[in-house]
Write an enzyme that holds these catalytic residues in place. Structure first.
Site, short mmCIF file in Angstrom:
data_model
loop_
_atom_site.label_atom_id
_atom_site.label_comp_id
_atom_site.label_asym_id
_atom_site.label_seq_id
_atom_site.Cartn_x
_atom_site.Cartn_y
_atom_site.Cartn_z
N GLU A 174 0.94 -0.53 -5.14
CA GLU A 174 -0.07 0.51 -5.29
C GLU A 174 0.62 1.87 -5.32
OE1 GLU A 174 -3.50 3.16 -3.48
OE2 GLU A 174 -1.72 2.57 -2.38
N ASP A 210 0.82 -1.22 0.00
CA ASP A 210 0.00 0.00 0.00
C ASP A 210 0.85 1.27 0.00
OD1 ASP A 210 -2.72 1.22 0.55
OD2 ASP A 210 -1.59 2.01 2.25
C1 GLC Z 1 -3.94 3.54 -0.17
C2 GLC Z 1 -5.32 2.95 0.05
C3 GLC Z 1 -6.21 4.02 0.61
C4 GLC Z 1 -5.62 4.53 1.90
C5 GLC Z 1 -4.16 4.96 1.73
C6 GLC Z 1 -3.48 5.16 3.04
O1 GLC Z 1 -3.94 4.52 -1.13
O2 GLC Z 1 -5.82 2.41 -1.13
O3 GLC Z 1 -7.51 3.54 0.81
O4 GLC Z 1 -6.37 5.61 2.37
O5 GLC Z 1 -3.41 4.00 1.03
O6 GLC Z 1 -3.22 3.93 3.65
#
Ligand code: GLC
Length: 628
Positions: free
Chosen positions: A312, A270
């Site tokens: 991500e 993430d």
């Molecule tokens: C990523 C997740 C999101 C979250 C962020 C902080 O972007 O997809 O939902 O708010 O990380 O953890």
């Protein structure tokens, strides 16, 4: 004579061979990141110990899977990989409940599931589970670690891989490390980014971009109780980790292998772009981020090569490519990364009924193939949509970047005259003029409004937009991720405003409860038509091997601004995929298809031959075809 412990020897040999294979990938990165640390040698010894221990603890069936996937390293690139993303509670009640949902997943041709954040979150608002207080425990509302292990085993036995989130950038402030840091333990304060006064934070903040400007402004939080400023990129309760500290690498590598040993197949890393900070920059996608990600991948390849990484990084096209394994870390970084640009361009072309920007962006920024990796393609997820369209790309096709981004926000919020969409704003940033959008696929694509109007024509068009989108992400190259509920055209969930922990965050508009009654909808209802259509697309994708992620995707400029087109260059012959982004009929000359080696005009999506009219292929509104 005593018998030789053959298995133990064999295991050791395998470990040593894998260590050798990934030696440079790992140690060159660690050297660059940490060799100036005075405890560097101890760190290396500790990491070696962590890896050997995790390998020793790895179950035999997982070791067998490691061998299998080492022999079939393209397993996640194949056309039979179809992904489905859900919150465990919203889909199945809890982890044990997933067993009952297996027939549903199988019927949809799903072979990969992403359990949305499932590790133990802080109590109360946890940013949808992304504020984790214990990486070694499961969210008690979902079950236990034993339940997670049982679920991964059950799914694996049924040919379904499991992805879970591993939040690398921050922990909850309730995490044991953070609690110790707040209590003044220096060693743990070094796990985070803490400052004694406001001077440094202020200096950093000059270049930082706020992520949640409305509900969590700024990137630092002051805690008078222990006299520190703490780096909190996202929310106050999410404390950024200090990855410049090798101890953080060590701890997280251990966590990663612990989860790998629970039978997880894919780890979704993430918010990776934020992992490294450098004064005078936005502190996103710094070179060290890629070093860290390559090193983490190498650790998995040594201990648990069956496990792959999904990164991500929701950033602009050029910034995104390195996460997909391009450049210095070619083939050594994420196995999967979200194709944010494809998603943004889908919505952009749909609103504009014009594919020129999409064609330009996809053609100029994305190579036909990425090494040892593939995309995660998607239309919607649990997050908002940010209009990652650069001014340069916009001006390349003669439009203004800022104006186009503003148009997209207005269009999807539903305020632009004639818009079919019912979305909502998320985190308007008055400094940059950015207005992000949130909402369910069906609502953004026009179904909510069409059903309210009771307009059959509008309903048809909305359904066609949804199905065209799914046909696009199923064929572009990569693992298509269906977001729970989108396969039955669930619309916005306005009930979130009644939940105190969710009310401030409009992303909950698109985090509904599964509607099981709707999965049984009659085939002539909108829900039933979308369900049957998505199911058909995923089954066809599974059957069409040419859609393998390693086959080049060559975007073609057909000169027709209504069409988005690409060629999938399979060894057995090319596939020409065409998508009509408008509600008008359009056409393409069969000569153009023939020029690209497509001569049979057999549509592999409908599995029917297309009729030519005077050498022209006619394409109805929102047509989608995969021509062989
Ligand atoms: C990523 C997740 C999101 C979250 C962020 C902080 O972007 O997809 O939902 O708010 O990380 O953890």
């Amino acid at each position: 004579m005593p018998k030789k412990p053959v298995i133990a020897d064999f295991n050791r040999e395998i470990f040593d061979l894998r260590l050798k294979r990934s030696h440079d990938d790992l140690f060159e990165m660690l050297e660059r990141l940490y060799s100036r640390d005075r405890h560097y040698e101890q760190f290396l010894t500790a990491l070696d110990g962590v890896m050997r221990k995790a390998f020793a603890e790895r179950a035999d069936d997982l070791k067998r899977l490691d061998l299998k996937r080492d022999l079939e390293p393209d397993w996640f690139q194949r056309s039979d990989v179809n992904g489905y993303v859900f919150y465990i509670d919203r889909f199945a009640g809890n982890l044990k409940g997933i067993a009952q949902k297996l027939p549903y997943l199988k019927d949809l041709a799903i072979s990969y599931v992403h359990f949305m954040p499932c590790l133990k979150p802080r109590p109360g608002d946890s940013d949808g589970g992304y504020s984790v207080m214990d990486y070694r425990a499961v969210n008690p509302a979902y079950g236990t670690m034993a339940d997670l292990e049982a679920a991964t085993k059950l799914l694996r036995d049924n040919g379904i891989s499991v992805c879970i989130d591993l939040v690398l950038n921050h922990t909850a402030k309730e995490h044991e490390w953070a609690v110790k840091a707040a209590a003044g333990e220096k060693a743990y304060q070094d796990y985070y980014l803490m400052f004694d006064d406001a001077a440094e934070p202020k200096a950093y903040e000059r270049d930082l971009i706020e992520i949640f400007p409305e509900h969590a402004p700024g990137s630092f939080t002051h805690y008078p109780a222990f006299g520190k400023w703490v780096w909190t990129t996202f929310n106050e309760h999410q404390w950024d980790l200090n990855w410049a500290n090798p101890q953080v690498f060590l701890e997280m590598a251990e966590v990663m292998l612990f989860l790998a040993n629970k039978g997880v197949d894919v780890l979704r890393f993430d918010a990776v772009a934020f992992m490294w900070k450098r004064m005078g920059t936005r502190c996103q996608s710094e070179p060290e981020v890629h070093m860290l990600l390559q090193a983490l991948r190498a650790v998995c390849r040594i201990v648990a090569p069956a496990v792959i990484h999904l990164e991500e990084a929701i950033v602009s096209p050029s910034e995104m490519l390195p996460y997909l394994g391009r450049g210095a870390h070619d083939g050594k970084e994420g196995n999967l990364a979200y194709h944010n640009s494809l998603m943004v361009q889908f919505w952009s072309a749909l609103a504009a009924r014009d594919t020129r920007l999409m064609t330009h962006v996809m053609k100029t920024h994305f190579p036909p193939v990425v090494t040892n990796a593939t995309y995660a393609t998607y239309l919607r997820c649990h997050d908002d949509i940010g209009w990652a369209v650069t001014d340069e790309d916009a001006s390349a096709i003669g439009i203004g970047g800022r104006a186009h981004r503003a148009f997209l926000s207005d269009f999807y919020e539903g305020t632009f005259p004639g818009s079919f969409s019912r979305g909502a704003l998320f985190q308007e940033n008055s400094d940059t003029g950015d207005k992000r959008i949130t909402g369910a696929l069906a609502s953004l694509a026009g179904l909510e409004q069409a059903e309210e109007d009771g307009d059959a024509g509008k309903i048809d068009r909305a359904i066609d937009r949804i199905l065209m989108g799914h046909a696009l992400i199923a064929s572009y190259g990569g693992v298509p991720l269906i977001y729970m509920g989108d396969e039955i055209a669930l619309t916005n969930d306005y009930g979130y405003t009644a939940v105190p922990e969710h009310a401030h965050d409009s992303r909950w508009l698109n985090r509904p409860m599964m509607d099981w009654a709707r999965t049984e909808a009659a085939s002539d209802t909108p829900a039933g038509r979308v369900r049957d259509g998505v199911r058909h697309i995923l089954h066809r994708r599974r059957a069409v091997k040419a859609l393998h992620g390693a086959n080049p995707t060559i975007v073609i400029d057909t000169g027709n601004p209504r069409l988005f087109a690409f060629l999938r260059k399979a060894p057995a012959g090319p596939l020409l995929c065409l998508f009509n982004f408008s509600e008008e009929w359009t056409s393409i000359d069969s000569g153009l298809a023939a020029h690209h080696g497509v001569t049979r005009f057999h549509d592999l999506l409908s599995d029917a031959d297309l009729q030519l009219h005077d050498g022209v292929i006619a394409l109805p509104p929102y047509a989608r075809v995969w021509l062989a």
